[in-house]
Structure formats: C-alpha cells, structure tokens
Design a protein around this motif. Structure first.
Motif, PDB file in Angstrom:
ATOM      1  N   ASP A 157      -9.471  -2.036   0.356  1.00 23.51           N
ATOM      2  CA  ASP A 157      -9.030  -0.649   0.553  1.00 23.51           C
ATOM      3  C   ASP A 157      -8.093  -0.471   1.744  1.00 23.51           C
TER       4      ASP A 157
ATOM      5  N   ALA B 261      -4.542  -5.921  -0.278  1.00 21.76           N
ATOM      6  CA  ALA B 261      -4.574  -4.798  -1.227  1.00 21.76           C
ATOM      7  C   ALA B 261      -4.370  -5.292  -2.659  1.00 21.76           C
TER       8      ALA B 261
ATOM      9  N   THR C 296       0.858  -1.190   0.000  1.00 23.37           N
ATOM     10  CA  THR C 296       0.000   0.000   0.000  1.00 23.37           C
ATOM     11  C   THR C 296       0.894   1.241   0.000  1.00 23.37           C
ATOM     12  N   GLU C 297       0.293   2.396  -0.243  1.00 30.20           N
ATOM     13  CA  GLU C 297       1.095   3.625  -0.294  1.00 30.20           C
ATOM     14  C   GLU C 297       1.581   4.046   1.087  1.00 30.20           C
ATOM     15  N   LYS C 298       0.703   3.901   2.076  1.00 31.02           N
ATOM     16  CA  LYS C 298       1.030   4.440   3.398  1.00 31.02           C
ATOM     17  C   LYS C 298       0.586   3.492   4.511  1.00 31.02           C
TER      18      LYS C 298
ATOM     19  N   CYS D 194      -3.002   0.074   7.027  1.00 24.40           N
ATOM     20  CA  CYS D 194      -2.351   0.290   5.735  1.00 24.40           C
ATOM     21  C   CYS D 194      -3.410   0.658   4.701  1.00 24.40           C
ATOM     22  N   GLY D 195      -3.064   1.581   3.788  1.00 27.66           N
ATOM     23  CA  GLY D 195      -4.016   1.948   2.741  1.00 27.66           C
ATOM     24  C   GLY D 195      -3.419   2.964   1.799  1.00 27.66           C
ATOM     25  N   SER D 196      -4.266   3.552   0.958  1.00 31.14           N
ATOM     26  CA  SER D 196      -3.807   4.572   0.020  1.00 31.14           C
ATOM     27  C   SER D 196      -3.409   5.829   0.800  1.00 31.14           C
ATOM     28  N   ALA D 197      -2.625   6.686   0.168  1.00 31.77           N
ATOM     29  CA  ALA D 197      -2.208   7.938   0.822  1.00 31.77           C
ATOM     30  C   ALA D 197      -3.437   8.732   1.249  1.00 31.77           C
ATOM     31  N   GLU D 198      -4.460   8.726   0.405  1.00 31.51           N
ATOM     32  CA  GLU D 198      -5.675   9.500   0.685  1.00 31.51           C
ATOM     33  C   GLU D 198      -6.412   8.931   1.916  1.00 31.51           C
ATOM     34  N   SER D 199      -6.584   7.612   1.964  1.00 31.90           N
ATOM     35  CA  SER D 199      -7.346   7.046   3.088  1.00 31.90           C
ATOM     36  C   SER D 199      -6.549   7.139   4.391  1.00 31.90           C
TER      37      SER D 199
ATOM     38  N   THR E 288     -16.604   1.059   1.126  1.00 27.62           N
ATOM     39  CA  THR E 288     -15.192   0.861   1.493  1.00 27.62           C
ATOM     40  C   THR E 288     -15.013  -0.501   2.162  1.00 27.62           C
TER      41      THR E 288
END
Ligand SMILES: *Cc1c(COP(=O)(O)O)cnc(C)c1O
Length: 387
Positions: free
Chosen positions: A197, A192, A74-76, A219-224, A176
């Motif tokens: 998500d 992921a 994931t991104e973040k 863990c998830g996308s930068a936005e979430s 989600t």
C-alpha cells in the motif's frame, strides 16, 4: 508505464509556466496571495493540491512529488524533511490506541525507536517477526493488527520479505502494508507492483544521491496520501524547503547511471572479497549463494551498492586496525552518495543506548560510491593485508 529516463529528465516539469526554462525555478516563498475571498476560500478548501502555504504544497516541491510517484508506480507522493519523518507519518497515520503492529525484526534503528518506544506510550503494541518467513508473519496477526511494516531488504543483514505474499496476506486480514524501500531505491524495486500500500524512502540515500540533503519520501494511492497529508504531514510540519526540493530534482537526474555504476562496481568488489582468505562471508541478496537469491531475482531488478562483509578476525582490535588502514573508503553513517563508505558495527559495541540493534562486531557494512573499481580494490587489498 512511463519510461524512467523520461521521468528523471522531463516528467512533471511544465516549462511553459516558467519562461520555458530548462531547469525549474526555486519558488522560495512561505505563502501565496489571493485576489478575492472566493479564490482564497477555494484554495484553502483544496490545500493539498492548491498553493496556500509551503508547509502544505509548493510548486517546486510538487514537481519532485510528481516524479517520485511516477518512479514508484503510485498515484501520489509526498516529500518530507527526513526519511525518519516519512516513516513516522506513514506509520502514525495508520494506528490508534489499542492497535497492534507487526514489524520485521531489525528494522532501521529509528523505526525501531518509533514503534517500540514512542508508539508504546500511546497504547500501540508490536510483534517483531522474522520477515523471511511469511507463515510467522501471518501467525503474528491478531484482530487488533492494523499495520504490517516491512523493510525489504532490511537494515544490516538485508533479509527479504516476499512482497507479493505479504501484500495478499495483509489484504485478506484488512491490514495496511508499509514498506521502507530505501535499500533497493525505486530504480530497482517497486513494491506497489506487488500490492504493497505505502512505500517510504530515506531520500537522503540514493534518491538525492549527493550526500547534501536529508529528506524522505512517501508514495501511495491518492486516498492514502491525502489521509497522511491532512493528518501527520501537516500537523508535524515535516515539509522540505523549496531549495532542497530543487537539489533533489537535480540529484535525481542521474539516478539511473548512479545506481548502475554503484551496483556494477559493488558486484566486482564482492567477487574480489568473496575469494579473499580474510573474508568469512558477504551478505548481499544478489549473491547466487544467498538463501534468498531466487526471491531477490523475482522482486528486485538490481541490488545497489550496499553489502556487509564478515571478516575473519580474532579480536575487535583487528577490525579497528583494518578500518583505520582504509583511506579511500570514508568512515561514516548513511550511504547512497558519490563517496564510498564503511560502517563498522564495532562502533556501536560498548555504547549502551545502541545495544538493542547490535550486529556482531566483525561485520563491516560497505557502500560503494562512484569511484573506480581499481581505485577501491587497491585500498581494500592493503587494508586486508593487515588483518
Ligand atoms: C537512513 C535510513 C532511514 C532514515 O532516513 P533519514 O533520511 O536519515 O531520516 C530509514 N530507513 C533506512 C533503511 C535508512 O537507511
């Protein structure tokens, strides 16, 4: 994709920033200072990524977050003071009064408390579903549903959900998905990759792996992750201490070899138990006779050291005698550390507040730690003889 051994050994560690030390420093500070109003303002505006205050971001914790995001593809990532805190942050970031949650039946006990008791006080409703049946999940969705909560495999009975099918179904409905991935760990399953998500963990289990730090992971996308950071994470104040982050970084160095050791010994002991006349059945998704074996093979790369044994016993006293006879398996909650454990469900029988999560009294959950097969098998043999 990054090599897992590189993530655990080097990734995220910018050694030039701290005297080229091999092991990262513990930045044991609550706050960070600024030279000018401009610098102060700039950092406050970027609190998620800058260093302002350790309830938000801290350099030692940041190293750990980078590794965890890479492990889960994931991104973040964020690290919290417990797995329960990670779950509470991920879930409450997603719901408001009037919303509806669809959740797999028999989730982790405190997840059940969160969703059924705490959220219901704020006007959120829930439907529990048999997660093995994707149609039942879709049937439970209504126009108020904002969250599908998964735990694959789930607690106690290790039922799987088809992650790819669940993710695509939820996306079609604009819902989600959050999954508790503690059982498989990021070493054996990456939700992921199937479109889930948000992935949460009790890092207390395999990730730290030494039974000495309670922690959680999101863990998830930068936005979430940003939404969770500025929402529940900062308001509840569920950060971990830099020292605990350092212990987890150290514990994680051996994630790969611990997982493999635990899984291999578990599989051998399961084979031994499966052939034993006092054992009725074993619940473990990687057993070829398991109903969900094919799905487990599809979405997991291994199964770890946690399984449930259903013993042939006529009365609770037999199970209690068996448990007391075991000397090398310690009796305790939790799992994922160096030590082998049993958690007999009979403990929770006749305890009123635990009645909602009951599994039958002849179920004994085993966790296989780092001890040898022979050492553990001898203990089981002598305890089974008393049944
Ligand atoms: C232990 C556990 C949790 C809670 O984690 P803590 O670190 O104890 O707060 C959540 N989910 C699962 C599946 C667990 O086993």
């Amino acid at each position: 994709m990054r090599d897992i051994s590189d993530i655990l050994t080097h990734y995220g560690e910018d050694r030039k920033r701290y005297f080229s030390a091999v092991s990262p420093p513990i930045i044991q500070t609550s706050n960070f200072v600024f030279d000018s109003i401009e610098e102060f303002r700039m950092n406050v505006l970027n609190e998620e990524h800058a260093h302002v205050y350790t309830r938000g971001n801290n350099p030692t914790v940041e190293i750990l977050c980078k590794k965890l995001a890479a492990l889960e593809h994931t991104e973040k990532a964020l690290v919290t003071s417990s797995g329960a805190a990670a779950i509470a942050c991920a879930v409450t970031a997603q719901v408001a009064a009037g919303d509806h949650v669809v959740c797999v039946r028999k989730p982790y006990s405190w997840t059940h408390r969160l969703i059924s008791e705490l959220l219901s006080r704020f006007g959120v409703t829930v439907t529990y579903v048999d997660g093995r049946n994707t149609e039942e999940i879709e049937y439970a969705f209504d126009e108020k549903t904002t969250l599908l909560y998964l735990e694959s495999p789930n607690s106690h009975t290790f039922e799987l959900q088809d992650l790819e099918a669940c993710a695509s179904l939820a996306k079609d409905h604009g819902i989600t998905t959050v999954i508790d991935n503690s059982y498989a760990s990021p070493y054996y399953q990456n939700p992921a990759d199937f479109g889930i998500d948000i992935v949460v963990h009790s890092g207390t289990k395999y990730i730290n792996g030494h039974s000495d730090v309670v922690n959680g992971v999101i863990c998830g996308s930068a936005e979430s992750i940003s939404r969770i950071f500025h929402g529940p994470y900062m308001t509840y104040g569920v950060n971990i201490s830099p020292h605990d982050a350092w212990l987890i970084i150290r514990g994680m160095r051996t994630l790969q070899i611990r997982m493999e050791r635990s899984s291999n010994t578990a599989l051998k002991l399961i084979n031994f138990l499966n052939d034993h006349s006092k054992v009725e059945r074993i619940i473990y998704p990687y057993l070829p006779e398991s109903d969900q074996y094919d799905l487990a093979q599809k979405q997991m790369r291994g199964c770890g050291g946690l399984f449930t044994t259903i013993l042939k016993a006529n009365k609770k006293e037999d199970i209690i005698r068996f448990c007391h006879k075991l000397k090398r398996f310690l009796m305790a909650v939790s799992w994922g550390g160096h030590e082998s454990l049993i958690m007999p469900s009979v403990v929770f029988h006749d305890v009123p507040s635990k009645e909602d999560s009951l599994v039958p009294w002849n179920y004994v959950r085993f966790y296989i730690g780092l001890e040898s097969y022979e050492y553990l098998k001898q203990d089981l043999e002598s305890a089974l003889a008393c049944l």
